[in-house]
Scaffold this motif. Structure first.
Motif, PDB file in Angstrom:
ATOM      1  N   VAL A   5       0.670  -0.970   0.104  1.00  0.00           N
ATOM      2  CA  VAL A   5       0.118   0.139   0.350  1.00  0.00           C
ATOM      3  C   VAL A   5       0.988   1.146   0.037  1.00  0.00           C
ATOM      4  CG1 VAL A   5      -1.579   1.357   1.290  1.00  0.00           C
ATOM      5  CG2 VAL A   5      -1.392  -1.330   1.086  1.00  0.00           C
ATOM      6  N   LYS A   6       0.815   2.260  -0.913  1.00  0.00           N
ATOM      7  CA  LYS A   6       1.604   3.127  -0.595  1.00  0.00           C
ATOM      8  C   LYS A   6       0.426   4.813  -0.384  1.00  0.00           C
ATOM      9  CE  LYS A   6       2.607   6.776  -4.781  1.00  0.00           C
ATOM     10  NZ  LYS A   6       2.469   6.673  -6.064  1.00  0.00           N
ATOM     11  N   GLN A   7      -0.980   4.364   0.105  1.00  0.00           N
ATOM     12  CA  GLN A   7      -1.726   5.765   0.383  1.00  0.00           C
ATOM     13  C   GLN A   7      -3.060   5.158   1.026  1.00  0.00           C
ATOM     14  OE1 GLN A   7      -1.659   9.110  -2.080  1.00  0.00           O
ATOM     15  NE2 GLN A   7      -2.055  10.175   0.249  1.00  0.00           N
ATOM     16  N   ALA A   8      -3.895   5.289   1.768  1.00  0.00           N
ATOM     17  CA  ALA A   8      -5.500   4.785   2.262  1.00  0.00           C
ATOM     18  C   ALA A   8      -5.738   5.786   2.757  1.00  0.00           C
ATOM     19  CB  ALA A   8      -4.837   3.314   2.835  1.00  0.00           C
ATOM     20  N   ALA A   9      -6.955   5.665   2.644  1.00  0.00           N
ATOM     21  CA  ALA A   9      -8.105   6.230   3.375  1.00  0.00           C
ATOM     22  C   ALA A   9      -9.519   5.176   3.749  1.00  0.00           C
ATOM     23  CB  ALA A   9      -8.253   7.621   2.917  1.00  0.00           C
ATOM     24  N   ASP A  65      -5.883   5.648  -8.708  1.00  0.00           N
ATOM     25  CA  ASP A  65      -4.870   5.901  -8.690  1.00  0.00           C
ATOM     26  C   ASP A  65      -4.185   7.064  -7.638  1.00  0.00           C
ATOM     27  OD1 ASP A  65      -4.847   4.084 -10.563  1.00  0.00           O
ATOM     28  OD2 ASP A  65      -5.417   5.744 -12.620  1.00  0.00           O
ATOM     29  N   GLN A  66      -5.556   8.057  -7.425  1.00  0.00           N
ATOM     30  CA  GLN A  66      -4.643   8.566  -6.105  1.00  0.00           C
ATOM     31  C   GLN A  66      -5.937   8.986  -5.668  1.00  0.00           C
ATOM     32  OE1 GLN A  66      -3.243  11.506  -9.121  1.00  0.00           O
ATOM     33  NE2 GLN A  66      -5.631  13.381  -8.069  1.00  0.00           N
ATOM     34  N   LEU A  67      -6.169   9.331  -3.999  1.00  0.00           N
ATOM     35  CA  LEU A  67      -6.969   9.390  -3.589  1.00  0.00           C
ATOM     36  C   LEU A  67      -7.250  11.539  -3.776  1.00  0.00           C
ATOM     37  CD1 LEU A  67      -5.382   8.191  -0.542  1.00  0.00           C
ATOM     38  CD2 LEU A  67      -7.323   7.044  -2.101  1.00  0.00           C
ATOM     39  N   PRO A  68      -8.598  11.488  -3.472  1.00  0.00           N
ATOM     40  CA  PRO A  68      -8.628  13.293  -3.763  1.00  0.00           C
ATOM     41  C   PRO A  68      -8.149  14.236  -2.654  1.00  0.00           C
ATOM     42  CG  PRO A  68     -11.085  11.586  -2.679  1.00  0.00           C
ATOM     43  CD  PRO A  68      -9.906  11.460  -3.254  1.00  0.00           C
ATOM     44  N   LEU A 119     -16.857  -1.306   6.689  1.00  0.00           N
ATOM     45  CA  LEU A 119     -15.536   0.000   6.594  1.00  0.00           C
ATOM     46  C   LEU A 119     -15.218  -0.586   4.979  1.00  0.00           C
ATOM     47  CD1 LEU A 119     -13.792  -0.580   9.407  1.00  0.00           C
ATOM     48  CD2 LEU A 119     -15.051   1.177   9.397  1.00  0.00           C
ATOM     49  N   VAL A 120     -14.910   0.805   4.733  1.00  0.00           N
ATOM     50  CA  VAL A 120     -13.936   0.221   3.058  1.00  0.00           C
ATOM     51  C   VAL A 120     -13.153   1.775   2.745  1.00  0.00           C
ATOM     52  CG1 VAL A 120     -14.861   1.293   0.841  1.00  0.00           C
ATOM     53  CG2 VAL A 120     -16.675   1.248   2.339  1.00  0.00           C
ATOM     54  N   ALA A 121     -12.050   0.524   2.822  1.00  0.00           N
ATOM     55  CA  ALA A 121     -10.924   1.095   2.498  1.00  0.00           C
ATOM     56  C   ALA A 121     -10.327   1.924   1.083  1.00  0.00           C
ATOM     57  CB  ALA A 121      -9.562   0.181   2.491  1.00  0.00           C
ATOM     58  N   PHE A 122     -10.348   3.026   0.656  1.00  0.00           N
ATOM     59  CA  PHE A 122     -10.055   3.531  -0.875  1.00  0.00           C
ATOM     60  C   PHE A 122      -7.943   3.396  -0.704  1.00  0.00           C
ATOM     61  CE2 PHE A 122     -13.815   5.383  -0.510  1.00  0.00           C
ATOM     62  CZ  PHE A 122     -14.460   4.931  -1.830  1.00  0.00           C
ATOM     63  N   VAL A 123      -7.682   2.350  -1.525  1.00  0.00           N
ATOM     64  CA  VAL A 123      -6.135   2.362  -1.606  1.00  0.00           C
ATOM     65  C   VAL A 123      -5.261   2.563  -2.572  1.00  0.00           C
ATOM     66  CG1 VAL A 123      -4.831   0.847  -1.205  1.00  0.00           C
ATOM     67  CG2 VAL A 123      -6.400   0.774   0.231  1.00  0.00           C
ATOM     68  N   THR A 163      -8.283  17.840   0.102  1.00  0.00           N
ATOM     69  CA  THR A 163      -9.444  19.044  -0.227  1.00  0.00           C
ATOM     70  C   THR A 163      -8.675  20.478  -0.630  1.00  0.00           C
ATOM     71  OG1 THR A 163      -8.292  19.045   2.051  1.00  0.00           O
ATOM     72  CG2 THR A 163      -9.847  17.810   1.958  1.00  0.00           C
ATOM     73  N   ALA A 164      -9.267  21.571  -0.708  1.00  0.00           N
ATOM     74  CA  ALA A 164      -8.439  22.520  -0.891  1.00  0.00           C
ATOM     75  C   ALA A 164      -6.989  22.773   0.075  1.00  0.00           C
ATOM     76  CB  ALA A 164      -9.455  23.155  -0.732  1.00  0.00           C
ATOM     77  N   ASN A 165      -6.667  21.899   1.271  1.00  0.00           N
ATOM     78  CA  ASN A 165      -5.679  22.028   1.645  1.00  0.00           C
ATOM     79  C   ASN A 165      -4.879  21.362   1.573  1.00  0.00           C
ATOM     80  OD1 ASN A 165      -6.886  21.514   3.674  1.00  0.00           O
ATOM     81  ND2 ASN A 165      -7.420  22.991   4.871  1.00  0.00           N
ATOM     82  N   GLY A 166      -5.215  20.388   0.942  1.00  0.00           N
ATOM     83  CA  GLY A 166      -3.924  19.727   0.512  1.00  0.00           C
ATOM     84  C   GLY A 166      -4.117  18.295   1.062  1.00  0.00           C
ATOM     85  N   LYS A 167      -5.432  17.790   1.864  1.00  0.00           N
ATOM     86  CA  LYS A 167      -5.797  16.973   3.031  1.00  0.00           C
ATOM     87  C   LYS A 167      -6.314  16.037   2.023  1.00  0.00           C
ATOM     88  CE  LYS A 167      -5.355  18.680   7.628  1.00  0.00           C
ATOM     89  NZ  LYS A 167      -5.723  18.789   8.783  1.00  0.00           N
ATOM     90  N   ILE A 168      -6.816  14.947   2.495  1.00  0.00           N
ATOM     91  CA  ILE A 168      -7.399  13.331   2.578  1.00  0.00           C
ATOM     92  C   ILE A 168      -8.749  13.852   2.608  1.00  0.00           C
ATOM     93  CG2 ILE A 168      -7.523  11.017   2.277  1.00  0.00           C
ATOM     94  CD1 ILE A 168      -4.776  10.702   2.348  1.00  0.00           C
ATOM     95  N   ASP A 169      -9.608  13.836   1.105  1.00  0.00           N
ATOM     96  CA  ASP A 169     -11.312  14.926   1.480  1.00  0.00           C
ATOM     97  C   ASP A 169     -11.671  13.536   1.744  1.00  0.00           C
ATOM     98  OD1 ASP A 169     -12.660  15.882   1.652  1.00  0.00           O
ATOM     99  OD2 ASP A 169     -12.933  15.711  -0.764  1.00  0.00           O
ATOM    100  N   ARG A 170     -11.248  13.056   3.015  1.00  0.00           N
ATOM    101  CA  ARG A 170     -11.811  11.765   4.012  1.00  0.00           C
ATOM    102  C   ARG A 170     -13.934  12.499   3.905  1.00  0.00           C
ATOM    103  NH1 ARG A 170     -10.302   8.068   7.142  1.00  0.00           N
ATOM    104  NH2 ARG A 170      -8.680   9.699   8.303  1.00  0.00           N
TER     105      ARG A 170
END
Ligand code: AMP
Length: 505
Positions: A424-428, A483-486, A441-445, A488-495
């Protein structure tokens, strides 16, 4: 009667009525006399071998010896830390690193982790308990603000937080439970919640201090529906303590009602929202029983508010309210700047004698959530709510903490461990809800390049690796590869965006 000392309140039964049953297993009943004798022997062993007040880990499931170790530790002036036997090694390692315990009572076989603490096996515990304790030996039990137990809960950084509960905290809770819920001397309590979950405190201490008994219901019985409902009527349980989720499972059995299980007098729910449909069904199935919804975080000792479920209550509210706050405690509804909010939804802040002193060896997280308000220890729950004529109404969470089957999970805790998995490179991770309840629970990976032919094989490998660091209930049921996680405007993962996506249908 107000209890002033937990250990004295329990031991008086062992002295006065040693044959009174305290722990009822299917094949054996343990008595208060045995509990006193064993916990005295364990306390004597601790007093002789280690420095007072260093914490002790007790590792196992719902065994009688767990209780004897808890009480033995408290008698000798030690806080105990319950750890469930199937906790992944990495998690146990993190708990040990935070707590630095002096000794580990391993009621179930130890998981093999290397540690500086002395590991005391079940055989050794049993051997200790055969030793007679001299009547001249006096103990120095945990008192007042000293820590009575530490329960570890999910932390946003991936490291569990150890909530320290003092003797004063515990007394405040126990005296309330023994006063407000119709509990009388000698009742039989269901013991189903693992000891590492503070819901178990709702059965253990009120039962033991009032001369009642515990009937453990282990996982193998719970997981076997047929056995569960065959044995349930014969257990003669009078006080039911569980999460609403466990009750939902039980209600699937049509014979689970007041006619077939006629011993049940009191139902106590805590740990997560009580769905209105569950409450309604229970009222219909158990018309003679009293049913209570209670609310509170581990940090304020199990629960701080409660309300009896009646038809009038259900008719009046669209979501089951979380009740009236116990007498010795105040609840304030505050905004982010800790200013009082009148008649509006805000954060539920609890102040009173059952509020913990904070997280063990974690001043940063303690400072984030705990403070003093009007001379009382206060805790910011992160729960949204409002007060209406003294009735507390729950309105969901203000952060990314969730409840799944009653278990408390910080979504960031799962993210952290998921991102450490080699594939895993990145996940939310986000929850999928149905009627305010987390279903899945749903994982976006974002995965690293890999050789798996099929996604489900990759998922299987990820789940397997993840299971070495998180509890099984924290493993997501569904994986979506992106391919990538969305952001937010200030660069955090848009959970929140991902949550909306998952919950849109
Ligand atoms: P825990 O520390 O595991 O007991 O979890 C505490 C959290 O569970 C609270 O902060 C709430 O978010 C939730 N909770 C506990 N009891 C209730 C309840 N009766 N209704 C709604 N949420 C609850």
């Amino acid at each position: 009667m107000t209890i002033l000392n937990i250990i004295e309140a329990i031991d008086r039964w062992g002295i006065k009525e040693p044959n009174r049953p305290v722990y009822i297993e299917s094949n054996r009943t343990y008595t208060y006399g045995e509990l006193k004798k064993d916990s005295d022997a364990i306390a004597a062993y601790l007093q002789k071998n280690i420095e007072r007040s260093r914490p002790i880990v007790v590792y196992g499931e719902l065994e009688f010896e767990m209780l004897a170790c808890f009480l033995g530790a408290s008698k000798a002036g030690h806080a105990y830390i319950p750890i469930e036997a199937h906790t992944p090694k990495e998690r146990v390692e993190m708990i040990l690193a935070v707590a630095d315990p002096a000794m580990i009572f391993s009621v179930k076989e130890w998981n093999g982790l290397e540690t500086n603490a002395e590991i005391v096996s079940l055989e050794k515990i049993q051997d200790i308990c055969t030793k007679a304790v001299s009547s001249d030996l006096s103990f120095e039990p945990v008192v007042e603000s000293e820590t009575y137990y530490v329960i570890f809960t999910s932390g946003t950084t991936g490291v569990p937080k150890g909530v320290q509960i003092s003797h004063t905290n515990l007394l405040s809770f126990v005296n309330w439970e023994l006063t407000d819920f119709g509990i009388t001397e000698g009742m039989r309590f269901l013991s189903q919640a693992p000891y590492s979950f503070d819901l178990s405190v709702m059965d253990v201490y009120p039962a033991l201090t009032s001369g009642g008994s515990l009937t453990p219901m282990r996982k193998d019985v719970i997981n076997d529906f047929k056995t569960l409902f065959t044995v349930l009527p014969s257990l003669e349980i009078e006080v039911w303590v569980s999460t609403p989720s466990f009750m939902d499972i039980c209600l699937m059995e049509p014979t689970f009602d007041g006619e077939h299980v006629d011993s049940l007098k009191i139902f106590l729910f805590c740990g997560e929202e009580l769905p209105k449909a569950t409450a309604q069904k229970l009222l219909e199935r158990f018309p003679k029983a009293r049913i209570f919804n209670t609310y509170g975080p581990t940090e304020a000792t199990v629960a701080i508010s409660g309300v009896e479920i009646t038809q009038e209550l259900l008719d009046e509210y669209s979501r089951v309210p979380i009740g009236y706050v116990k007498e010795d405690t105040d609840v304030y509804i505050m905004n982010e700047d800790l200013e009082l909010q009148e008649d509006e939804v805000g954060e539920i802040v609890i102040a009173g004698p059952s509020v913990s002193k904070g997280y063990l060896h974690n001043p940063e997280k303690t400072a984030d959530a705990f403070f003093e308000y009007k001379g009382q220890p206060a805790y910011r729950t992160g729960d949204a709510g409002k007060l209406k004529n003294g009735m507390l109404i729950y309105d969901g969470r203000m952060d990314f903490q969730i409840k799944l089957h009653g278990y408390r999970i910080e979504l960031e805790d799962i993210d952290h461990h998921l991102a450490s998995v080699s594939y895993v490179k990145q996940a939310a991770v986000v929850p999928k809800y149905q009627n305010h309840k987390v279903q899945q629970l749903v994982a976006f990976v974002v995965a690293h390049p890999h050789d798996f032919e099929k996604e489900f094989k990759l998922t299987k490998a990820i789940k397997e690796e993840l299971s070495s660091s998180v509890m099984d209930y924290m493993i997501p049921q569904k994986f979506i590869y992106v391919d990538q996680l969305p952001l937010t405007a200030n660069g955090k993962i848009d959970r929140k965006g991902l949550m909306n996506e998952v919950n849109a249908t």
